[in-house]
Design a protein around this motif. Structure first.
Motif, short mmCIF file in Angstrom:
data_model
loop_
_atom_site.label_atom_id
_atom_site.label_comp_id
_atom_site.label_asym_id
_atom_site.label_seq_id
_atom_site.Cartn_x
_atom_site.Cartn_y
_atom_site.Cartn_z
N VAL A 412 0.88 -1.18 0.00
CA VAL A 412 0.00 0.00 0.00
C VAL A 412 0.92 1.23 0.00
O VAL A 412 1.59 1.50 0.99
N LYS A 413 0.93 1.95 -1.13
CA LYS A 413 1.88 3.05 -1.31
C LYS A 413 1.13 4.37 -1.52
O LYS A 413 0.10 4.40 -2.21
N ASP A 414 1.66 5.46 -0.89
CA ASP A 414 1.04 6.79 -1.06
C ASP A 414 2.14 7.83 -1.31
O ASP A 414 3.32 7.53 -1.16
N ASN A 415 1.73 9.01 -1.70
CA ASN A 415 2.68 10.12 -1.91
C ASN A 415 2.46 11.22 -0.87
O ASN A 415 2.55 12.41 -1.16
N GLY A 416 2.19 10.78 0.37
CA GLY A 416 1.87 11.72 1.44
C GLY A 416 3.10 12.33 2.08
O GLY A 416 4.18 12.44 1.47
N ILE A 417 2.93 12.72 3.33
CA ILE A 417 3.97 13.48 4.02
C ILE A 417 5.19 12.65 4.36
O ILE A 417 6.26 13.17 4.64
#
Length: 480
Positions: A412-417
């Protein structure tokens, strides 16, 4: 009976058979040696007998040649025989010994030979010195075949002597062949018995040992599965203490698990009761604040209003923490496994959590046979965590899977902080959050729930992230 005693008995029996085999072969080898020595001696006796008879015949031929030609050169073999025959007869007497029929025949040959020598010497001397006496001897001895009768008797006795020796030789040859045959048969018999006893002993000991070890392995497997059985063991050997230890361990574990289940049930009950009791005053505080704002709104100073606004924030966070504790407590509940379409499961979660402003990418996810509630909680908490820490404008979340031989690896990958490296392990501890404590959405329980589920499933989870560069949570899951 102990295993060591059984092994000792088996080896003792094998050693006993080997000793019996060796002793039997030793006794048979002595018989073979005696018969072989007799045959060698018999060969010498036959050879000596033939040589002696042949020498006597040569003497007789030389004597006849002298009588016919009156030429003494013919007597050369005669005189050689006179020296050789006594020596040969003496050697033969030493070989055959005394007190047997062959010795009596040999003694008679000696007597006959000596008689023939007396007869032949008398005629030779008479022909040489007394022609008149020679004529009388010729008429009384030669014409009457006195010498021939003696020679025939000698030949007959040599024939009887050799015949007896050949009979004895055949007897000992048969005994030699029988001894060799017995040695071969007994060796094969004892070898077969030794191999059979060895194989049966090994098979029996291996069967008993493997059977008992397998029963212990099954007991250990049952214990690992939570089925605390015991092994019935009536044998008293080296494996008995291990069986006793396993049975004791199984009984203690069964007792401890029973007590642990009772305590967990009490704790779950306590958690529900406490949560219910805690929520009531929290809701009461919230209601009181609402009433104050409604009834005394115009009378409140701005600073007092600011204080009153803080109270609902704190009560909502307290309620979120209580709900998180309840979720954490429910993880001990065991649910049956079922076939799950992971694609469908993940899309149901994202439809209720991910906002439209966030770009969502989901790869082709596999089917799994596992507990739905646990896998659902892992994905729900990881996706919820990604949504919390991803900007609403330009946010991206990607869910993917890699297939290995024994397990699946989800991501599960995100481009958050992002998360600083020093917090990569800390975030999985309960009540640890990277947001401000007064934010009701962040309780610090979600990732702790994920970590507990992953640990209970004996799987692994890791995070790849850096501050300001998004985060990627990677966990493994076996297909039961």
């Amino acid at each position: 009976m102990k295993l060591s005693t059984q092994i000792l008995l088996a080896f003792s029996l094998i050693i006993l058979l080997s000793v019996a085999d060796s002793y039997t072969n030793y006794m048979l080898s002595k018989k073979v040696q005696r018969n072989s020595q007799f045959l060698a001696r018999s060969e010498e006796i036959i050879r000596n007998s033939n040589k002696t008879h042949r020498t006597i015949i040569e003497m007789q031929s030389a004597f006849r040649g002298y009588l016919l030609t009156n030429d003494r050169t013919f007597l050369h073999s005669y005189f050689i025989g006179m020296k050789m025959v006594p020596v040969l007869l003496k050697e033969q007497q030493e070989r055959i010994g005394t007190h047997n029929i062959q010795r009596s025949i040999l003694d008679s040959i000696v007597v006959l030979h000596n008689n023939w020598l007396d007869y032949s010497e008398e005629i030779i001397e008479s022909q040489k010195l007394e022609p008149e006496n020679y004529q009388n001897l010729f008429n009384n001895s030669l014409k009457k075949y006195v010498g021939k009768k003696i020679n025939d008797d000698i030949a007959d006795r040599f024939s009887r002597f050799n015949k007896i020796e050949y009979i004895r030789r055949k007897h000992h040859t048969d005994m030699l062949l029988n001894s060799l045959s017995y040695a071969r048969n007994f060796s094969l018999l004892f070898l077969s018995m030794t191999v059979t006893v060895g194989i049966l002993s090994i098979v029996f000991i291996m069967y008993i040992t493997n059977k008992r070890i397998n029963s212990m392995i099954r007991l250990a497997e049952n214990i690992s599965k939570g089925n605390f059985t015991i092994v019935q063991d009536i044998r008293k050997d080296e494996l008995s203490p291990l069986t006793t230890s396993l049975n004791t361990m199984s009984a203690k574990l069964a007792k401890n698990i029973h007590e642990l289940k009772s305590r967990n049930a009490e704790l779950n009950k306590f958690a529900y009761v406490v949560s219910h009791d805690l929520k009531a005053p929290i809701r009461g505080i919230h209601n009181v604040v609402s009433w104050i704002e409604e009834d005394y709104d115009k009378e409140l100073s701005p600073e007092l209003k600011r204080y009153l606004n803080i109270i609902p924030q704190k009560t909502r966070r307290m309620e979120a923490l209580i709900n998180g504790l309840l979720d954490y407590a429910r993880l001990n509940i065991k649910a049956p496994s079922e076939k799950i379409n992971t694609n469908t499961l993940v899309r149901e979660i994202t439809d209720s959590i991910v906002t439209r402003n966030i770009s969502l990418e989901i790869d082709d996810l596999p089917y799994l046979y596992t507990e739905r509630i646990k896998l659902e909680q892992v994905f729900a908490n990881l996706i919820s965590n990604a949504v919390k820490y991803t900007p609403q404008e330009g946010g991206k979340i990607k869910i993917s899977c890699r297939i290995f031989t024994d397990f699946y690896e989800f991501s599960v990958k995100d481009n958050g902080i992002g998360i600083a490296s020093e917090y990569h392990q800390k975030i999985f501890e309960i009540f640890q959050t990277l947001r401000e404590q007064n934010e009701p959405q962040s309780t610090g329980v979600g990732l702790a729930i994920v970590k507990k589920i992953i640990d209970d499933q004996q799987e692994s989870i890791s995070v790849k992230s850096a501050l300001g560069k998004g985060a990627q949570f990677i966990f493994t899951w076996r297909n039961n």
